[in-house]
Each structure stands twice: as C-alpha cells, then as structure tokens.
Scaffold this active site. Structure first.
Site, mmCIF file in Angstrom:
data_model
loop_
_atom_site.group_PDB
_atom_site.id
_atom_site.type_symbol
_atom_site.label_atom_id
_atom_site.label_comp_id
_atom_site.label_asym_id
_atom_site.label_seq_id
_atom_site.Cartn_x
_atom_site.Cartn_y
_atom_site.Cartn_z
ATOM 1 N N ASP A 1 25.062 68.609 42.656
ATOM 2 C CA ASP A 1 24.982 68.531 41.255
ATOM 3 C C ASP A 1 26.843 69.355 41.381
ATOM 4 O OD1 ASP A 1 23.033 67.915 39.750
ATOM 5 O OD2 ASP A 1 22.160 69.756 40.349
ATOM 6 N N ASP B 1 27.094 77.882 20.049
ATOM 7 C CA ASP B 1 26.953 77.162 21.361
ATOM 8 C C ASP B 1 27.073 78.371 22.368
ATOM 9 O OD1 ASP B 1 26.922 75.789 23.697
ATOM 10 O OD2 ASP B 1 28.531 74.326 22.943
ATOM 11 N N ALA C 1 19.381 65.785 25.156
ATOM 12 C CA ALA C 1 19.878 65.006 26.162
ATOM 13 C C ALA C 1 19.836 63.412 25.735
ATOM 14 C CB ALA C 1 18.646 64.969 27.280
ATOM 15 N N MET D 1 25.153 65.251 21.988
ATOM 16 C CA MET D 1 25.975 66.014 21.044
ATOM 17 C C MET D 1 25.325 67.363 20.515
ATOM 18 S SD MET D 1 27.234 62.823 18.632
ATOM 19 C CE MET D 1 25.616 62.780 17.742
ATOM 20 N N ASP E 1 17.171 73.066 39.868
ATOM 21 C CA ASP E 1 16.699 74.193 39.207
ATOM 22 C C ASP E 1 15.779 73.812 37.960
ATOM 23 O OD1 ASP E 1 18.845 73.707 37.731
ATOM 24 O OD2 ASP E 1 19.774 75.478 38.139
#
Lengths: 678, 587
Positions: A303, A340, A375, A379, A514
C-alpha cells in the site's frame, strides 16, 4: 517480547532444560519422526547390546568398542539437544506470555445490567465493558467507545495505542490493558482459542507440523540413508569375499558417518528457529508453510500510504479555477473539510487558516449536513446554508459535475495533471455544480525505500504499489519510490483481481492489509500479513500478524523465509560434502590391516585404524553441536541475485564442506592419540 | 600418450559438438509434429501404420497410460524374440542349421535386447541364425532405442508443459522416432559401413584353407591339426549401424566391434563412436529447444562432455602407461609400436582409440566394445565401470541417458536450489515432496540391484564364484561389472566371467529387466506430475540452470552421489587391484 531480542544464544536456563529434553527425546516414538537419526539410534542400541555381549564372552576390543558406542549415543543426543535448544527458546517466550494470560475479572453486559464473571468463563459473542486500568479479558472487537490501550504484553512496544469502535482499529487482544476511558467489547473467541493461546502454542512449537519443503527434504535424506545403508550392508559380503571381514562397530560407524546426520539432526531445529526469528521480529505466522512461502514470493503488493510514503498527505496549495478567487476556493475547501477527521482533511483546514486566515468555524450552529466519503462516490462534502460543496478525485468530481450538466474547465484539468505529474494528489473542489479549483496534496516518500526496492529487485521480487490515487499521481510516486509497477485508483476488487492474475501466472504474492475490506485479498494472497491494529476479520484472513503493525516489515519477512530455506540447503550440501573426507578416513582404516597397500588412501595420515574411525565418528557428532548456532541464527543473508547467492553458498558450504572435515578429522586424530584414547 | 592420440580425441569431441544442434533441433521438430523435409517419404508410411493398427495419433496419454502402452509393447516384442530364438531351427534363414536356443539363454537374450542392454551370454555366430539376428535382435535394436527416445521426449514434455495431465502419445512417439530418426540415420550409416568393408549377405559361412596349419590340444588332451577356418558371414552392416546409433551394442559376432567384419578401419571405428553419441548428445539440444531454453540444453551438454572428457583422460592415461610389472620392456609410444598396455586391444585402433571407445560405449549405455575391458589396467578398466555406475547419464543411452540425467538435475536442483532461498524449482516447476520421493526411488533402484546381486553372488561359492576366471579383487571387479552392465542396460562385458549359467542368466536377466522398467515407471510418474504444475516465471531470484556454475554443480552431484554409493565396493576391487599391481601382485 522485547526481552526476547536480548536473550543470548546459549542462555543457561535454556541449555539446562534442553539437556534434559534431549534425553527424553530418545524415546523411539519421538525418534521415528526423524528417519536419519532413528537409524543412528538403532545403530547405537545395536552396538550397546553387542558391547555387553562381548563383555561376557571377552571378545572384541573393549576400549575402542566402548568409545564408538558412546559417540554414537552422543550423535543422537546432540541432534536431540539441537532440537530442544530451538524449542527451549520458544518455551522461554511462552512462559513470558503466560504471565499475561493470568485470570482476570470480566464485566459482562447482560440483560440485567453488568455482572462480574471470571474471564475464563467468557464465550464468543459475550459483550463486556472494560474501564481504565483494567485488563481486557479476551480477544474482541470494540463496539462502543475509544480508549488508549497498553499492548506491551504482546508487542513489547510500550507506547499505548488507540482502539476505537468502527473502522480499522477496532480489534483488541486479551491480556492487554486499557489505560484511559471505557470501551465496550464484543468477545470473539472462546477460552483456549484466544490470540494469546495461539501465540503460546506457536512459539512453543506444540502445534508445529512439518512444512512441505521440510517433508520433501526429509524424503531426500531418508533416500540417501537407504542408499548408504545399502552400500554398507553389501560391503560386508565383499569384505568377506576379500577375506577382510569387519566388526559391527566399524560398519555402524561407517554408516553413521555417511548418512546425512548433520542436516538430519539439525533440520527440525532450523524450522523452529525460523519461526522463532519471525516472532523476534514481532510477527506471528499461523503456519510454517507461510514462512516458506515468504521465501518464494515473486510479487510484493505494498500500500502506498504508510508503507511507501510517510503516513499522510499534506495540503500544500490551492489552485483556483479561472474566475474564482483563491479565498473562495480555500473557504469552500475548509468548509467541506471541517468534519473530515482524516489527516488530509485536517491539513486542508490548517492550510486555509495559515494562508488565508480563515478560521475554523463552529459547525454546531450551522445546521450543516455532512456527506461522508464512500468508496462508491469517492467524494465527501457538506450541505450547509444552501451551499452544496463536494471534494474528491478528479474523475469523481467530473461525474458529479456531469450530473449537474456542468463540465470541468480545461484549466482545472490542466492543474490536476500538473499536480499529479509532480507526484502530488489533486483534490478537486466543486460547489453547487461548479468546479472551484484544485487542492494540492503532497505525498512524501519515506527515506531509504528506493534502496530497499532495489534489493528486492536483485532478489527477483517485483514490487507493486497499490494506491487509490489517479494513474498520473501514482506513476510519479512510483517513479520517485522506485517500485516496479503500480495499481492506481485501486478498489478492493482490483487488488483481488491483481493477486489472482499474478497467481494464474504461477507467481506467489505477498501483501499487507488491515481493513475488513482487505480480508478477501489477504486470504487470497500466498503471504497475507495483517496488521495487529487492524480488524479481527483482517487478522483472521491473513496467515501472519505483525504485532508492530509496520507494513514495511513484509520485506524482512521475505528475508526470513529465504534465510530459512537457505540454511536448510546450506547444511544439506555441507552434510553430503562431508562424506568425501570420511571415506578417506574410514575405508583405509577398515582394510589397510588386510591390504597394507590401501594405506595409500589414508591421505590424512591418520595415526592408526582405530584413531581414524574414532576421529571420523567424533567429528560427525561434534559438528552437530558446532553448527547449532548457525542452525538457530540462520546462514547470513544479504539480498543479491540467485546466481550470486548460489555461487557464494556453494563455495562456502559445498567446497567448505569438502575441506573442513579433512582438517577437523586430522585435528581430532592428533588429540585422541595424544590422549591415548586410540 | 601421444599427440596423435590427443588429436583423435579432440577431433571426436568436435564432431559430436558439430552434430548436436542440427540433429537436436530436427528431433524437436519431429516430436512436436512440425514440418520436416522427410515428411514426403515418411508421412504416408506413418498414416498407413496408424490406419493398420487403429492408433488415433491425436490421442493424448497420461503418464500411466503412456507407461502401460510402453510396457505392453515391450512385453509383446520380448515374447516375439523369445519365440524366434526357441524356434529358429524350424524357421528359415538358418544356413548353419543352428539348434533352438536354450530357455534360460533365450530369456536372458530376449530381455537383454528388449531393455536396450544387449548383454550377450553367448557366441552369436554359433548360436543365432540369420533370422534370429534380423527378426529377433536387430528389430529390438530399433524398438528399444525408439522406446528410449519416446520416453525422453515424454519427460521433456513433462518439464515443458504447464498445467496439463498428458505427456503425448506413446505410439506416435515410437513411430516418429523410428521413421524420422533411426531409420534414415541407420540406412545412411549402413551404406558408409559397407564402403569400409563391413559385410552384408545371407550366405552360409565360408570355409578357408589355412596357410599355416595349426596344431591344437583339445579338451580331451588329444592333439589335432587344424587346417581350415570357418569365417562367419551375415547381414552385418545393417545391424551394425543401428547397434551403434541405438546405443544397443550387441555384436553380430562375439568379438563385437573388434571383429574386422564389424569394424574394419580406423574411419569406421571413428564413425561408430560418433554414432553412439550422436542421438544422446543431440537430445540435449532437443531438451533446450523444447523447454525454450537452448542455453540450458548446452549447460547439460557441458556437464556430460566434462564427465566424458575426464573419463577418457583417465582411461587413456592408465592404458598408455602400460603395465608396471613389465620392467625393462619399452612401453613408450614410438613409430614402431603403440606403446602402453596393448593386451586385448586391436593394433589397428591402438591405445587412444581403444580408451576412447571404452569410455564412449560405457558413458552411453551402448556396450559395444573394440577392445577387451577385462584386459585393461585396473584403473583403465575402472573407468568403464565407473561410467556405468554413475548411471550412464554421460550422454547415456538413446533417451535413457537424457531422462536419467534429468532425474539427476532434479536431485541437484533440490539439494542446492534451496541455497538461493526459494523452494527448489526447475525451469519454473516447483520440486516438491512427490518429485523428490520418485527421484530418490529412481536413484535407489540402481545400487539396490547392482550391490544387492553382487553381494549375494560373492557369498555363493558354487553358483557365483565357479564361473570366475580370476580371483581376488579382479574377480570382484568381474562380478560387479556384470551386474553393473546389466542393471545399467549397457551390455558390455568385463569378460573373464562365464555368465552363461542358470544363476547368471536369470539374475542378470532380472537386473536388466528391473534396471530398465523399474526406473522408467517412477521417471514417467515424475514427468506426469511435472506436466501438471504451473510454471513460475523466471526472475533474478530463480535458480539459474544455464550457467557454468550449474554445469559444475550438476557434475559434482553426479560424481558425489555415484562415488559415495560405490566407493566402498570399488575400493575392494579395481582400486585395491591397482594398488596391489603396483606392489607386484596380479590376479
């Protein structure tokens, strides 16, 4: 387990325990699992019986026969000792772990409120509450609350970690301690099946099963043993024909010297030590098979975030669309990011504050409605006071604009590409169906990654970077980090497809993960390393768990797997190569008494027939002890191409294996002659 | 040793090298059913054969079916030969009116030729009729070689194929190998041999008057004067060609390639040696071609060439040095004589060509001889024996050498392959427990038969030792050599041992039979298992099988495994004899 790293190779306590275990392992039931050493044991029993018989009939040469018999037993014991040493190191670790497994009181949340029960009575599915200062009574998943947890009992890491409900940091392990706050946990394992139990069983080697390669090697060694048995058994008729019959002591000595006792005696120790090394790196493998597979990995999926780049991207610039003021863009960007909680989101708020002096507003009074990141839409945004703000990847925003029958201005697209090409991540901000501009998120590649990837390439391992970024951004970071390939805009399914594609080509794939959505890919990968901080689902899907939750550790895991296989190969080669010298010691000793001309083969000029045979059998036994450290530590391994490795190891263990015993046997011969033992 | 001798040896190696690639690539085309120039001639024959026998050429066989077809074919042809031998007195083409062959000898011979061994416990010219030689024996020279070739190709397919269950079609491989490879080469070679003076006729034996009548003492002690000599005739050239090309080695005459009608000139001798190595060497190129790694083919070739060269060197050196007991005799090479140990050697071939021939014939499982190995010096005679003991993988028999070598490759790759830090893989195929198990079985059967039979034989004074011409270490060499030659399907004899007894005929027969078929079954099982595996793509982390290092490793594994297994036995036979000879003792 940090104390494990400090333990010396020959801890006195471990040596004492191993010595006792070596004797206990003489039971034929245990020995039978190791065909090579079992043959030695049978030989030892045979000579012992004969020794006693000879004693009563006053035949044979007692001093010599006794020494041979003793050294045969030593050979078996030394091999058992090697295995016991390897196991002993694990047992010491298990003892430390058991202390963490002490009985605690659990506070079970039942229909009638909270009740106190013993932790051993907890069953999977129970819900418990744990408050600050208490021990977590069993493995489980946080379903409510957030807390800092001290996991040093299993990871050795003293810094506390955060565990919270939902998301990828929800798994907790029994035996760890909550330091602050209160969490509610749903227990996921029954007593005796907990992570700690599994870990103890693993380091103790109780559940150890032979790995595929170990089985194959055992077959090879058994085959060689049969061949040498044939050579020795048929030698007696030839000797009788030549009027030079041999005693059983000499024949058994020859047999034991020839069969691959060195590798046969150390094989299981090597396997146990390999697992042990993994544990010392704070990685738990569910099976030895996974460790072997790690050595074979062709493709490494990494990743990007957290592995290749330093944790998180930071907002560094606002690039407004034509006709839009930078302040307007910054304002919209900040608004949309207020809720956020990701580091990127926070960095946008901070940048807007620093650059345009826009203060973070209190959202409570604004009747704002947040649109969380998903996902599928890819956005996130906010609905506040008639403003509808969205931010996201360029294609996601483009789709959003299209829905509002608007289009992405060419200038914005250009800005996006410029940022992406530079390795940054562009985040497009739109308000009420109109693009406002781009936020530049910068990625920082970790130091030293390029060198590591080069090493991997030398080992023949291809690295693939997985990222949710667009292809341009991904390409730039891939270039900077030096990975071989990348998978951009990756959704969990893409990762899975990539693994399957690679596997269809016959490749072995390793990855870390994870999150719960990583679980299928972790299960599909040949080596799936789950982060200990990850979800229970991820930990169950993978075949290894990294207690440090460090994704770069995959590289070390591969090295440990390779080292394990190399150690086996090196000692096998060494063991077989040793036989050359032993022949030159024993064959002339057997027959020179009958045919003095055969002394020409006594190229080591060993003192006499008895000293020659004794030296060979002593060397054969002592070399097992001498190689225990190597078997436990593993042969030294530096990343290089297979051709270079082969050349180096063939020289050291092949050629070395031919030469060393010549010197060793000669030396022992000198010593035992000096000691008047032969 | 002389410059002339060295030159001939070097020219021989160069000739082998020259033909390896073209023939190897051609064979790869033949067995992959690609177009060749000979399709015009043999294509129709092939189709006709399939139509007559009802073979479906497109049918693919699993290893089990392939092995069964091979066993059925071998059993049927074995029975045919046995019957022809037994009934030759009532069958045509028997101008010498030779009687039917005794049952134990007939069985031994039938097994011997079916297994590509061509061990001969008999004197051919006074035992076998022309029909037996042609129908019973020469046919087997083709068939057993074609079977070996088919098996090697099946094994190579096992390595080359991925995730498939089949190894090809035995009947197709057998037919194509015979028609496209063995038949044209034999026809060509037979013509060349005839040009050198090898006879080819069906006439009764000639009787000629001796220029100088000889007085001989018979077994009954009576003195008789011999005035005439019988000179055997027969269809020699046609059988001689395939005897070499098919690495069969069974002589038309008892003297084999030392007989002037079988091997008349130095040129015919050179070509015969070349013919032995021709197909086995070319198979390395076929391997490289079919697995897509010509370099790997050359690496295997290099290992074979290296072992062969060392063997020739040793044998030539030992023979050229002559006999240490002949003090005062000039054993140096000169214009007048060839020097060295010339006992049992033909003057028209000399030391170098006898040493080279002995090495070549035992490296390959040929067994033809142009000199008597029994008369070699102990070390010189040990070379042919060691060659066979290594498993006849130094080029080896047609096909058999290749698959034997490939089993060694698997063992070598497994032992050392771990040292690159991966589970061992060979050309992308992972070598796992099952492969190792079968490879070890293959490796084990060989010493089991040789050492087992030899050990039992030396313990039986009446059955085993009464046939010995020599005692002491030389006698042990003779017994060891016989079982080695039989198990290895070589067929050359150390002589000095009268093997035409019930004990030897039956035990050697068993050794030949199991030495061939008990090794083929595990070998095919490995191939079948390999064919089903995935191919891991090569990378810099892959075990390299194309480098000089691999060649050295492979060579070392072959030598060490062979040496470790047989060194104790050899130390009591040729090694001891050599040392005793130096001390002045002979046997």
């Amino acid at each position: 387990m940090s104390h494990a790293k400090r333990r010396s190779m020959f801890d006195r306590k471990i040596v004492r325990r191993a010595s006792v275990d070596a004797l206990l392992k003489l039971s034929p039931k245990v020995m039978m699992k190791n065909p090579v050493m079992f043959v030695v044991e049978i030989g030892s029993v045979l000579t012992t019986v004969l020794l006693i018989l000879n004693l009563t009939t006053r035949r044979g040469h007692f001093q010599f026969d006794l020494q041979i018999t003793l050294w045969l037993w030593f050979t078996v014991l030394f091999a058992n000792f090697a295995e016991a040493m390897a196991e002993g190191r694990g047992k010491a670790q298990a003892d430390a772990l058991r202390q963490a497994k002490s009985e605690t009181t659990a506070f079970r949340v039942g229909k009638n409120g909270i009740e106190q029960i013993a932790s051993s009575q907890l069953r999977s599915g129970d819900v418990v509450q744990v408050s600050a200062g208490q021990m977590i009574p069993g493995d489980g998943e946080v379903i409510e609350g957030i807390a800092s947890v001290d996991e040093s009992a299993i990871t050795g890491e003293s810094a506390p970690v955060i565990r919270e409900a939902g998301g990828d940091r929800s798994a907790v392990t029994g035996g760890t301690r909550v330091l602050s706050d209160v969490i509610t946990i749903r227990i996921t394992s029954n007593p005796g099946e907990t992570f700690l139990d599994r870990m103890i069983a693993l380091v103790e080697g109780a559940e150890r099963q032979k790995t595929p390669n170990e089985i194959a090697l055992n077959i090879l060694l058994a085959g060689l043993t049969i061949i040498f048995l044939l050579a020795v058994v048929t030698l007696q008729p030839f000797a009788i024909y030549s009027a030079a019959p041999q005693t059983v002591f000499v024949l058994v000595s020859l047999l034991v010297c020839l069969i691959p006792t060195t590798i046969g005696g150390l094989l299981s120790a090597i396997g146990i030590a390999g697992m042990d090394r993994l544990v010392q790196h704070n990685v738990l493998a569910t099976s030895g098979r996974a460790v072997e597979a790690a050595g074979d990995v062709n493709t490494l999926l990494l990743d990007k975030t957290g592995t290749i780049t330093i944790g998180n991207r930071q907002a560094s610039e606002f690039v407004p669309a034509p006709g839009v003021k930078a302040e307007v863009l910054a304002d919209a960007a900040q608004l949309s990011s207020l809720a956020d909680e990701t580091p990127e989101g926070r960095s946008i708020v901070v940048l807007a504050k620093e650059k345009y002096n826009l203060r973070g507003r209190e959202l409570g009074q604004m009747h704002a409605e947040f649109v969380p990141f998903s996902a599928t839409t890819r956005m996130s945004g906010i609905e506040v006071e008639g403003r509808s703000i969205r931010k996201g990847a360029v294609d996601a925003i483009a789709r959003y604009l299209q829905e509002h029958s608007s289009q992405m201005p060419a200038e914005v697209r250009e800005a996006v590409e410029t940022i992406a090409r530079s390795g940054g991540t562009p985040l497009v901000v739109a308000e009420n169906g109109k693009a406002l501009g781009v936020i530049h998120l910068k990625d920082v590649v970790k130091g030293g990654m390029r060198e590591r990837f080069e090493q991997l390439r030398a080992m023949g391992i291809r690295t693939v970077m997985i990222t949710g970024d667009n292809p341009l951004t991904a390409a730039a970071i891939a270039r900077e980090a030096g990975v071989d390939d990348f998978l951009a805009e990756a959704k969990p399914k893409d990762k899975m497809d990539l693994i399957k594609r690679e596997q269809a080509e016959g490749k072995l794939v390793a990855m870390t993960g994870d999150g719960t959505n990583d679980a299928p890919a972790l299960a599909q990968a040949d080596v799936g390393v789950a982060m200990n901080s990850g979800t229970q689902a991820a930990k169950e899907a993978g075949n290894m768990v990294d207690l440090d939750s460090n994704p770069t550790k995959l590289i070390e895991i591969v090295a440990i797997g390779k080292q394990l296989l190399m150690t086996r190969g090196a000692l096998t080669t060494f063991s077989i190569a040793n036989d050359v010298a032993k022949y030159f010691a024993i064959i002339p000793a057997m027959f020179a008494g009958f045919f003095p001309v055969l002394n020409a083969l006594n190229i080591m000029h060993l003192h006499n027939a008895e000293s020659a045979i004794l030296s060979a059998i002593i060397f054969n036994a002592v070399i097992i002890i001498a190689l225990i450290p190597l078997a436990l530590r593993g042969v030294s391994y530096r990343p290089m191409s297979a051709a270079a490795l082969l050349q180096r190891n063939l020289l050291v263990y092949g050629l070395g294996g031919i030469i060393v015993p010549f010197a060793g046997i000669k030396l022992i011969d000198i010593v035992i002659v000096a000691m008047h033992l032969a | 040793m002389s410059l002339n001798g060295w030159l001939q040896i070097v020219v021989f190696f160069a000739a082998v090298l020259l033909f390896t690639k073209p023939l190897g690539v051609y064979m790869a085309r033949v067995f992959q059913k690609q177009r060749t120039r000979l399709d015009i001639i043999f294509g129709p024959c092939e189709r006709l054969l399939y139509r007559l026998t009802g073979v479906n050429p497109d049918e693919e066989m699993s290893w089990g079916v392939y092995a069964t077809a091979m066993l059925v074919f071998s059993a049927a042809t074995l029975v045919l030969t046995y019957l022809v031998e037994r009934l030759q007195h009532v069958l045509p083409l028997n101008p010498q009116h030779l009687p039917g062959v005794a049952s134990d000898l007939a069985l031994n011979t039938a097994i011997s030729f079916t297994t590509n061994t061509n061990w001969q416990s008999y004197v051919p010219e006074s035992t076998m009729s022309y029909l037996t030689q042609m129908l019973g024996l020469a046919t087997h020279n083709f068939w057993s070689a074609a079977v070996g070739l088919a098996l090697a190709i099946a094994f190579i397919r096992g390595i080359a194929r991925r995730e498939m269950k089949t190894l090809g079609n035995f009947w197709v491989d057998l037919t194509r190998g015979t028609l496209w490879v063995l038949l044209p080469l034999s026809a060509l070679f037979a013509m060349v041999l005839v040009s050198q003076g090898v006879v080819q006729n069906l006439k009764p034996y000639d009787t000629v008057k001796l220029v100088e009548p000889q007085a001989v003492t018979g077994t009954d002690g009576k003195q008789t004067t011999v005035t005439t000599q019988t000179i055997a005739q027969g269809p020699v050239a046609s059988q001689e060609a395939i005897k070499m090309l098919g690495t069969n080695g069974g002589g038309f005459f008892n003297a084999n390639s030392a007989h002037p009608f079988e091997n008349p000139t130095p040129l015919s001798n050179f070509l015969q040696m070349l013919a032995i190595f021709l197909i086995p060497a070319a198979l390395t190129a076929t391997l490289g071609q079919m697995v897509g790694s010509p370099k790997h083919g050359w690496a295997v070739f290099a290992a074979m060439a290296l072992l062969c060269f060392v063997a020739v060197l040793t044998c030539y050196w030992a023979e050229a040095h002559g006999n240490p007991l002949l003090h005062g005799v000039d054993q140096h090479v000169s214009a007048l004589h060839s020097g060295g140990n010339m006992e049992g050697k033909e003057v028209r071939f000399g030391i170098a060509n006898s040493a080279l021939f002995a090495t070549v014939t035992t490296d390959a499982s040929c067994g033809a001889v142009n000199s008597m190995h029994d008369s070699f010096t102990p070390l010189g005679g040990m070379v042919p024996m060691v060659n066979i003991l290594l498993g006849e993988v130094v080029f080896g028999g047609v096909g058999a050498g290749m698959y034997g070598m490939l089993v060694f490759v698997i063992v070598a790759v497994f032992i050392a392959g771990l040292m690159v830090g991966r589970t061992p893989e060979y050309l992308g195929k992972k070598i796992e427990a099952y492969d190792v198990q079968l490879s070890m079985l293959y490796v084990l059967i060989f010493p089991l038969l040789i050492l087992g039979f030899a050990a039992v034989t030396v313990l039986m004074p009446r059955l085993g030792l009464s046939g010995l011409a020599n005692h002491g270490p030389h006698g042990l060499s003779e017994i060891l050599y016989a079982y080695t030659s039989a198990t290895g399907n070589n067929g050359s004899a150390f002589a000095g041992l009268n093997a035409n007894t019930h004990w030897y005929n039956y035990t050697l027969g068993i050794a030949m039979f199991f030495g061939r078929f008990m090794m083929i079954i595990p070998m095919l099982a490995i191939a079948g298992n390999l064919a089903g595996k995935k191919i891991v793509p090569a990378s810099s982390g892959t075990f390299p099988v194309t480098t000089p290092l691999f060649t050295i490793l492979l060579t070392a594994v072959i030598v060490i495994v062979g040496a470790l297994t047989f060194f104790p036995a050899l130390s009591l036979s040729p090694i001891l004899e050599h040392l005793l000879l130096g001390a002045g003792q002979t046997f």
